[in-house]
Design a protein around this motif. Structure first.
Motif, PDB file in Angstrom:
ATOM      1  N   ARG A 166       3.545  -7.560 -22.304  1.00 16.76           N
ATOM      2  CA  ARG A 166       4.667  -8.378 -22.749  1.00 16.76           C
ATOM      3  C   ARG A 166       5.790  -7.480 -23.284  1.00 16.76           C
ATOM      4  N   GLY A 167       7.000  -7.714 -22.804  1.00 14.23           N
ATOM      5  CA  GLY A 167       8.148  -6.946 -23.271  1.00 14.23           C
ATOM      6  C   GLY A 167       8.268  -5.564 -22.663  1.00 14.23           C
ATOM      7  N   ALA A 168       7.458  -5.253 -21.638  1.00 21.82           N
ATOM      8  CA  ALA A 168       7.482  -3.915 -21.036  1.00 21.82           C
ATOM      9  C   ALA A 168       8.756  -3.704 -20.230  1.00 21.82           C
ATOM     10  N   ASP A 169       9.030  -2.444 -19.930  1.00 22.08           N
ATOM     11  CA  ASP A 169      10.164  -2.079 -19.087  1.00 22.08           C
ATOM     12  C   ASP A 169       9.844  -2.538 -17.664  1.00 22.08           C
ATOM     13  N   ALA A 170      10.425  -3.650 -17.266  1.00 21.88           N
ATOM     14  CA  ALA A 170      10.077  -4.269 -15.986  1.00 21.88           C
ATOM     15  C   ALA A 170      10.362  -3.345 -14.807  1.00 21.88           C
ATOM     16  N   ALA A 171      11.508  -2.640 -14.870  1.00 23.28           N
ATOM     17  CA  ALA A 171      11.875  -1.764 -13.755  1.00 23.28           C
ATOM     18  C   ALA A 171      10.883  -0.610 -13.618  1.00 23.28           C
ATOM     19  N   ALA A 172      10.507  -0.017 -14.752  1.00 17.55           N
ATOM     20  CA  ALA A 172       9.562   1.106 -14.720  1.00 17.55           C
ATOM     21  C   ALA A 172       8.202   0.651 -14.191  1.00 17.55           C
ATOM     22  N   TRP A 173       7.742  -0.515 -14.620  1.00 15.90           N
ATOM     23  CA  TRP A 173       6.439  -0.999 -14.176  1.00 15.90           C
ATOM     24  C   TRP A 173       6.464  -1.397 -12.705  1.00 15.90           C
ATOM     25  N   ALA A 174       7.567  -1.951 -12.262  1.00 16.53           N
ATOM     26  CA  ALA A 174       7.669  -2.284 -10.836  1.00 16.53           C
ATOM     27  C   ALA A 174       7.629  -1.024  -9.988  1.00 16.53           C
ATOM     28  N   ALA A 175       8.332   0.017 -10.450  1.00 15.10           N
ATOM     29  CA  ALA A 175       8.330   1.283  -9.709  1.00 15.10           C
ATOM     30  C   ALA A 175       6.949   1.927  -9.742  1.00 15.10           C
ATOM     31  N   ALA A 176       6.293   1.860 -10.887  1.00 18.50           N
ATOM     32  CA  ALA A 176       4.952   2.435 -11.007  1.00 18.50           C
ATOM     33  C   ALA A 176       3.963   1.698 -10.104  1.00 18.50           C
ATOM     34  N   THR A 177       4.075   0.384 -10.066  1.00 18.42           N
ATOM     35  CA  THR A 177       3.193  -0.405  -9.216  1.00 18.42           C
ATOM     36  C   THR A 177       3.419  -0.074  -7.746  1.00 18.42           C
ATOM     37  N   ASP A 178       4.654   0.179  -7.381  1.00 22.54           N
ATOM     38  CA  ASP A 178       4.947   0.573  -5.999  1.00 22.54           C
ATOM     39  C   ASP A 178       4.289   1.900  -5.641  1.00 22.54           C
ATOM     40  N   VAL A 179       4.160   2.788  -6.642  1.00 21.20           N
ATOM     41  CA  VAL A 179       3.530   4.091  -6.399  1.00 21.20           C
ATOM     42  C   VAL A 179       2.105   3.900  -5.890  1.00 21.20           C
ATOM     43  N   ILE A 180       1.350   2.989  -6.499  1.00 18.47           N
ATOM     44  CA  ILE A 180      -0.057   2.854  -6.110  1.00 18.47           C
ATOM     45  C   ILE A 180      -0.250   1.921  -4.910  1.00 18.47           C
ATOM     46  N   ARG A 181       0.841   1.398  -4.387  1.00 18.94           N
ATOM     47  CA  ARG A 181       0.729   0.678  -3.104  1.00 18.94           C
ATOM     48  C   ARG A 181       0.522   1.669  -1.955  1.00 18.94           C
ATOM     49  N   ASN A 182       0.901   2.911  -2.193  1.00 18.77           N
ATOM     50  CA  ASN A 182       0.772   3.937  -1.166  1.00 18.77           C
ATOM     51  C   ASN A 182      -0.672   4.432  -1.070  1.00 18.77           C
ATOM     52  N   PRO A 183      -1.057   4.995   0.067  1.00 20.31           N
ATOM     53  CA  PRO A 183      -2.402   5.580   0.191  1.00 20.31           C
ATOM     54  C   PRO A 183      -2.582   6.735  -0.800  1.00 20.31           C
ATOM     55  N   ALA A 184      -3.809   6.962  -1.205  1.00 25.20           N
ATOM     56  CA  ALA A 184      -4.093   8.083  -2.101  1.00 25.20           C
ATOM     57  C   ALA A 184      -3.745   9.401  -1.420  1.00 25.20           C
ATOM     58  N   PRO A 185      -3.178  10.352  -2.157  1.00 16.96           N
ATOM     59  CA  PRO A 185      -2.860  11.660  -1.570  1.00 16.96           C
ATOM     60  C   PRO A 185      -4.140  12.398  -1.173  1.00 16.96           C
ATOM     61  N   PRO A 186      -4.038  13.342  -0.242  1.00 18.62           N
ATOM     62  CA  PRO A 186      -5.210  14.179   0.075  1.00 18.62           C
ATOM     63  C   PRO A 186      -5.572  15.034  -1.139  1.00 18.62           C
ATOM     64  N   TYR A 187      -6.822  15.409  -1.241  1.00 19.01           N
ATOM     65  CA  TYR A 187      -7.244  16.201  -2.402  1.00 19.01           C
ATOM     66  C   TYR A 187      -8.463  17.033  -2.057  1.00 19.01           C
ATOM     67  N   GLN A 188      -8.689  18.061  -2.870  1.00 19.73           N
ATOM     68  CA  GLN A 188      -9.900  18.861  -2.774  1.00 19.73           C
ATOM     69  C   GLN A 188     -10.870  18.344  -3.825  1.00 19.73           C
ATOM     70  N   GLY A 189     -11.991  17.796  -3.376  1.00 19.65           N
ATOM     71  CA  GLY A 189     -12.907  17.131  -4.284  1.00 19.65           C
ATOM     72  C   GLY A 189     -13.599  18.071  -5.257  1.00 19.65           C
ATOM     73  N   ARG A 190     -13.905  17.532  -6.427  1.00 19.95           N
ATOM     74  CA  ARG A 190     -14.640  18.235  -7.472  1.00 19.95           C
ATOM     75  C   ARG A 190     -15.590  17.245  -8.159  1.00 19.95           C
ATOM     76  N   PHE A 191     -16.523  17.789  -8.897  1.00 14.90           N
ATOM     77  CA  PHE A 191     -17.445  16.986  -9.715  1.00 14.90           C
ATOM     78  C   PHE A 191     -16.653  16.386 -10.867  1.00 14.90           C
ATOM     79  N   LEU A 192     -16.651  15.053 -10.973  1.00 19.51           N
ATOM     80  CA  LEU A 192     -15.872  14.363 -11.995  1.00 19.51           C
ATOM     81  C   LEU A 192     -16.777  13.655 -13.001  1.00 19.51           C
ATOM     82  N   HIS A 193     -16.336  13.624 -14.237  1.00 24.30           N
ATOM     83  CA  HIS A 193     -17.000  12.814 -15.256  1.00 24.30           C
ATOM     84  C   HIS A 193     -16.624  11.352 -15.064  1.00 24.30           C
ATOM     85  N   ARG A 194     -15.348  11.082 -14.849  1.00 20.08           N
ATOM     86  CA  ARG A 194     -14.737   9.781 -14.574  1.00 20.08           C
ATOM     87  C   ARG A 194     -14.498   8.926 -15.809  1.00 20.08           C
ATOM     88  N   ASP A 195     -14.955   9.370 -16.967  1.00 22.32           N
ATOM     89  CA  ASP A 195     -14.554   8.698 -18.209  1.00 22.32           C
ATOM     90  C   ASP A 195     -14.424   9.742 -19.305  1.00 22.32           C
TER      91      ASP A 195
END
Length: 320
Positions: free
Chosen positions: A165-194
């Motif tokens: 509530r009350g967030a910067d709508a433009a920034a959040w819309a742009a951020a949401t558009d970022v994750i609409r794209n496919p994940a970038p390629p990466y070199q995998g590593r062992f992750l904790h994930r939390d």
């Protein structure tokens, strides 16, 4: 003396299961609920030994129906990770026993050794702890298991993001558009994930003595294979919400200063950081409550939402 009321807090079948994994002549003399767990009940079990001393174990039990259905996967991952970590320099609990599908216990459970130290979520001393967190995460990513854990899963989508509530709508819309794209390629590593301050134990000496040190990293139930950026992004988001957006922006630099390697392109780094920040939007209330229960009473849901908004906006301004 055994505190029978406290011991009875462990369910009967689980109590019998734990007892079967103790040394001859040992018994549970005390139990204590541990705070901070979101998905599972956590208890410290004090074990009376044959020589009159004590030692501690930790019992993780999945009880909530929402999480029980995923418990087998999580416990298998954690058991595998703890087995792997036993032969490394990464400080982690030792696996004692696991019942992934409640074949012996009332609910899926895992029994492990107890580590010294405590979680530290206060602002005081953060400047010294951040480099320690970064170095520890670099050490986790340096592990090369003979058998890789399963590939990471990102559950958040552009359609599940919850704009505060009350967030910067433009920034959040742009951020949401970022994750609409496919994940970038990466070199995998062992992750904790939390990997975040709530899952790292510290020994913090009194003022005037030598500095803090990490004594353990816990909660390996989401262990995965994937981009180091994802773990770094998750810790960054948590630092931003616990201590302010500036700390979230600083952590990736600390990780690189410790020898870690992140995605080369700014757009790729942005993708992972934004993805984790937006993922947090779906669970702000639960995360804020766990932090308040751990002593950060000022971190209301509203405060955490405002910090998340400021952090996402800062990411888009800095890297977008």
């Amino acid at each position: 003396m055994t505190n029978h009321d406290e011991v009875a807090a462990v369910r009967p079948l689980t109590l019998a299961w734990v007892s079967r994994h103790l040394e001859v002549g040992e018994r549970i003399v005390r139990t204590e609920g541990l705070r901070g767990g979101i998905t599972a009940e956590m208890r410290r079990l004090t074990i009376g030994t044959r020589d009159g001393g004590t030692r501690d174990l930790v019992l993780r039990t999945f009880v909530d129906p929402i999480y029980v259905e995923r418990a087998e996967d999580w416990l298998n991952r954690e058991a595998g990770a703890l087995t792997l970590l036993a032969g490394t320099d990464v400080p982690a609990p030792g696996l004692v026993a696991v019942d992934t599908n409640a074949a012996h216990c009332e609910y899926p459970s895992l029994l492990m050794t107890h580590l010294a130290g405590r979680t530290v979520l206060d602002d005081e001393g953060l400047e010294a702890r951040v480099p320690l967190l970064a170095r520890q995460l670099v050490a986790v990513h340096a592990l090369r298991p003979a058998k890789r854990p399963q590939e990471y899963v990102a559950l958040t989508t552009a359609d599940t993001v919850v704009v505060p509530r009350g967030a910067d709508a433009a920034a959040w819309a742009a951020a949401t558009d970022v994750i609409r794209n496919p994940a970038p390629p990466y070199q995998g590593r062992f992750l904790h994930r939390d990997f975040q301050p709530g899952n790292v134990l510290f020994d913090v000496p009194p003022p005037g003595l030598a500095g803090a040190r990490i004594t353990g990293v816990v909660d390996w139930a989401a262990t995965s294979w994937g981009p180091p950026d994802l773990d770094v992004a998750h810790c960054s988001t948590n630092l931003a919400l616990l201590h302010g957006p500036a700390w979230g922006l600083r952590f990736p630099d600390a990780y690189e200063e410790a020898g870690g390697v992140l995605a080369a392109a700014a757009s790729e780094r942005l993708y992972w950081r934004v993805r984790d920040g937006l993922a947090c939007s779906e669970e702000v209330q639960v995360v804020a409550r766990s932090w308040r229960e751990a002593g950060r009473t000022e971190l209301t849901t509203r405060v955490v939402e405002e910090r998340l908004d400021a952090y996402v906006t800062a990411l888009m301004n800095a890297l977008g």
